[in-house]
Design an enzyme around this catalytic site. Structure first.
Site, PDB file in Angstrom:
ATOM      1  N   GLY A  46      21.856  11.930 -81.819  1.00 30.39           N
ATOM      2  CA  GLY A  46      23.242  12.355 -81.650  1.00 30.39           C
ATOM      3  C   GLY A  46      23.621  12.312 -80.184  1.00 30.39           C
ATOM      4  O   GLY A  46      22.751  12.239 -79.314  1.00 30.39           O
ATOM      5  N   GLN A  51      28.304  14.740 -72.590  1.00 31.16           N
ATOM      6  CA  GLN A  51      27.084  14.120 -72.039  1.00 31.16           C
ATOM      7  C   GLN A  51      27.384  12.798 -71.326  1.00 31.16           C
ATOM      8  O   GLN A  51      26.567  12.337 -70.540  1.00 31.16           O
ATOM      9  CB  GLN A  51      26.056  13.873 -73.156  1.00 31.16           C
ATOM     10  CG  GLN A  51      25.456  15.156 -73.712  1.00 31.16           C
ATOM     11  CD  GLN A  51      24.406  14.854 -74.756  1.00 31.16           C
ATOM     12  OE1 GLN A  51      24.728  14.608 -75.913  1.00 31.16           O
ATOM     13  NE2 GLN A  51      23.156  14.851 -74.356  1.00 31.16           N
ATOM     14  N   CYS A  90      16.770  16.726 -75.938  1.00 26.83           N
ATOM     15  CA  CYS A  90      18.143  16.398 -75.558  1.00 26.83           C
ATOM     16  C   CYS A  90      18.126  15.261 -74.547  1.00 26.83           C
ATOM     17  O   CYS A  90      17.314  15.270 -73.621  1.00 26.83           O
ATOM     18  CB  CYS A  90      18.813  17.628 -74.955  1.00 26.83           C
ATOM     19  SG  CYS A  90      20.496  17.358 -74.417  1.00 26.83           S
ATOM     20  N   LEU A  91      19.039  14.306 -74.718  1.00 29.99           N
ATOM     21  CA  LEU A  91      19.121  13.171 -73.788  1.00 29.99           C
ATOM     22  C   LEU A  91      19.433  13.643 -72.368  1.00 29.99           C
ATOM     23  O   LEU A  91      19.103  12.959 -71.410  1.00 29.99           O
ATOM     24  CB  LEU A  91      20.207  12.193 -74.234  1.00 29.99           C
ATOM     25  CG  LEU A  91      19.937  11.384 -75.502  1.00 29.99           C
ATOM     26  CD1 LEU A  91      21.148  10.548 -75.841  1.00 29.99           C
ATOM     27  CD2 LEU A  91      18.715  10.499 -75.335  1.00 29.99           C
ATOM     28  N   HIS A 132      23.381  21.353 -82.476  1.00 32.92           N
ATOM     29  CA  HIS A 132      23.053  21.005 -81.097  1.00 32.92           C
ATOM     30  C   HIS A 132      24.257  20.324 -80.421  1.00 32.92           C
ATOM     31  O   HIS A 132      24.626  20.666 -79.296  1.00 32.92           O
ATOM     32  CB  HIS A 132      21.830  20.068 -81.113  1.00 32.92           C
ATOM     33  CG  HIS A 132      21.416  19.549 -79.778  1.00 32.92           C
ATOM     34  ND1 HIS A 132      20.231  19.939 -79.181  1.00 32.92           N
ATOM     35  CD2 HIS A 132      21.989  18.663 -78.922  1.00 32.92           C
ATOM     36  CE1 HIS A 132      20.124  19.311 -78.015  1.00 32.92           C
ATOM     37  NE2 HIS A 132      21.171  18.536 -77.838  1.00 32.92           N
ATOM     38  N   GLU A 133      24.876  19.390 -81.138  1.00 32.81           N
ATOM     39  CA  GLU A 133      25.987  18.636 -80.540  1.00 32.81           C
ATOM     40  C   GLU A 133      27.234  19.512 -80.398  1.00 32.81           C
ATOM     41  O   GLU A 133      27.938  19.427 -79.391  1.00 32.81           O
ATOM     42  CB  GLU A 133      26.304  17.384 -81.371  1.00 32.81           C
ATOM     43  CG  GLU A 133      25.136  16.414 -81.581  1.00 32.81           C
ATOM     44  CD  GLU A 133      24.445  15.968 -80.306  1.00 32.81           C
ATOM     45  OE1 GLU A 133      25.056  16.030 -79.220  1.00 32.81           O
ATOM     46  OE2 GLU A 133      23.264  15.560 -80.381  1.00 32.81           O
ATOM     47  N   HIS A 136      27.075  21.501 -77.339  1.00 31.58           N
ATOM     48  CA  HIS A 136      27.448  20.750 -76.125  1.00 31.58           C
ATOM     49  C   HIS A 136      28.945  20.881 -75.844  1.00 31.58           C
ATOM     50  O   HIS A 136      29.364  20.898 -74.689  1.00 31.58           O
ATOM     51  CB  HIS A 136      27.130  19.261 -76.298  1.00 31.58           C
ATOM     52  CG  HIS A 136      25.735  18.865 -75.902  1.00 31.58           C
ATOM     53  ND1 HIS A 136      25.233  19.075 -74.632  1.00 31.58           N
ATOM     54  CD2 HIS A 136      24.749  18.243 -76.602  1.00 31.58           C
ATOM     55  CE1 HIS A 136      23.991  18.597 -74.573  1.00 31.58           C
ATOM     56  NE2 HIS A 136      23.663  18.095 -75.749  1.00 31.58           N
TER      57      HIS A 136
HETATM   58 ZN   LIG Z   1      21.817  17.321 -76.267  1.00 28.94          ZN
END
Ligand SMILES: [Zn+2]
Length: 180
Positions: A46, A51, A90-91, A132-133, A136
């Site tokens: 995702g 981000q 997480c990226l 999670h998204e 963000h």
């Molecule tokens: Zn993340």
């Protein structure tokens, strides 16, 4: 294909709240296309708009099993059930993982690129990803919710692509869990 730079933890943008999307136009479509490209390049499950430095309430999620890849505009959780405790990555925090409690099942309401509202129910890994998204979009990182802090992935694993719950991470995380 257009890739965007994924911001890393420490960048203020990741801690800001995203704004509601009101324009369902070409610019929004391009952002979503770029987000899918970037998520796939980084091998993530995702990716949320903040981000890539855009404070809009949008996230994308990769296809998992029978569910197709989906873009969520102005998403809100309208129901949640149960609990799952598991590892998350997480990226924006590459090379790390942490154990986070999330609902086992969530129902999310969002709009598609035409502005049409839809509702979907997700469980397991996808429910974790949706939570999670959406976090963000409020400037929340999983570090804030991880019990016992964050851990480093094995050096070997750091060489491979990692990201928002990437498949490589999932594998190494399982190994890490087993060793605890
Ligand atoms: Zn993340």
């Amino acid at each position: 294909m257009a890739l965007r730079k994924v911001l890393l933890e420490g960048d203020d943008t990741l801690r800001k709240k995203s704004r509601e999307v009101k324009d369902f136009d070409l610019r929004t479509q391009e952002l979503i296309d770029d987000m899918f490209d970037t998520m796939r390049e980084e091998d993530g499950l995702g990716l949320a708009a903040p981000q890539v430095g855009v404070l809009k309430r949008i996230f994308v999620m990769e296809a998992v099993e029978e569910n197709e890849a989906t873009a969520f505009i102005n998403p809100v959780l309208i129901d949640e059930k149960g609990e799952q405790i598991g590892a998350e990555g997480c990226l924006s925090l590459p090379g790390l993982y942490g154990v986070v409690s999330r609902p086992e099942e969530v129902r999310v309401r969002a709009q598609d690129i035409s502005g049409e509202e839809f509702e979907r129910t997700y469980s397991g890994l996808e429910a974790r990803c949706v939570c999670h998204e959406i976090d963000h979009l409020y400037g929340i990182l999983y570090r804030d919710k991880a019990t016992g802090g964050l851990h480093k992935l094995d050096e070997e694993e750091e060489e491979s692509p990692t990201g928002d719950l990437s498949r490589e991470e999932e594998t190494s995380i399982k190994a890490a869990d087993a060793s605890v």
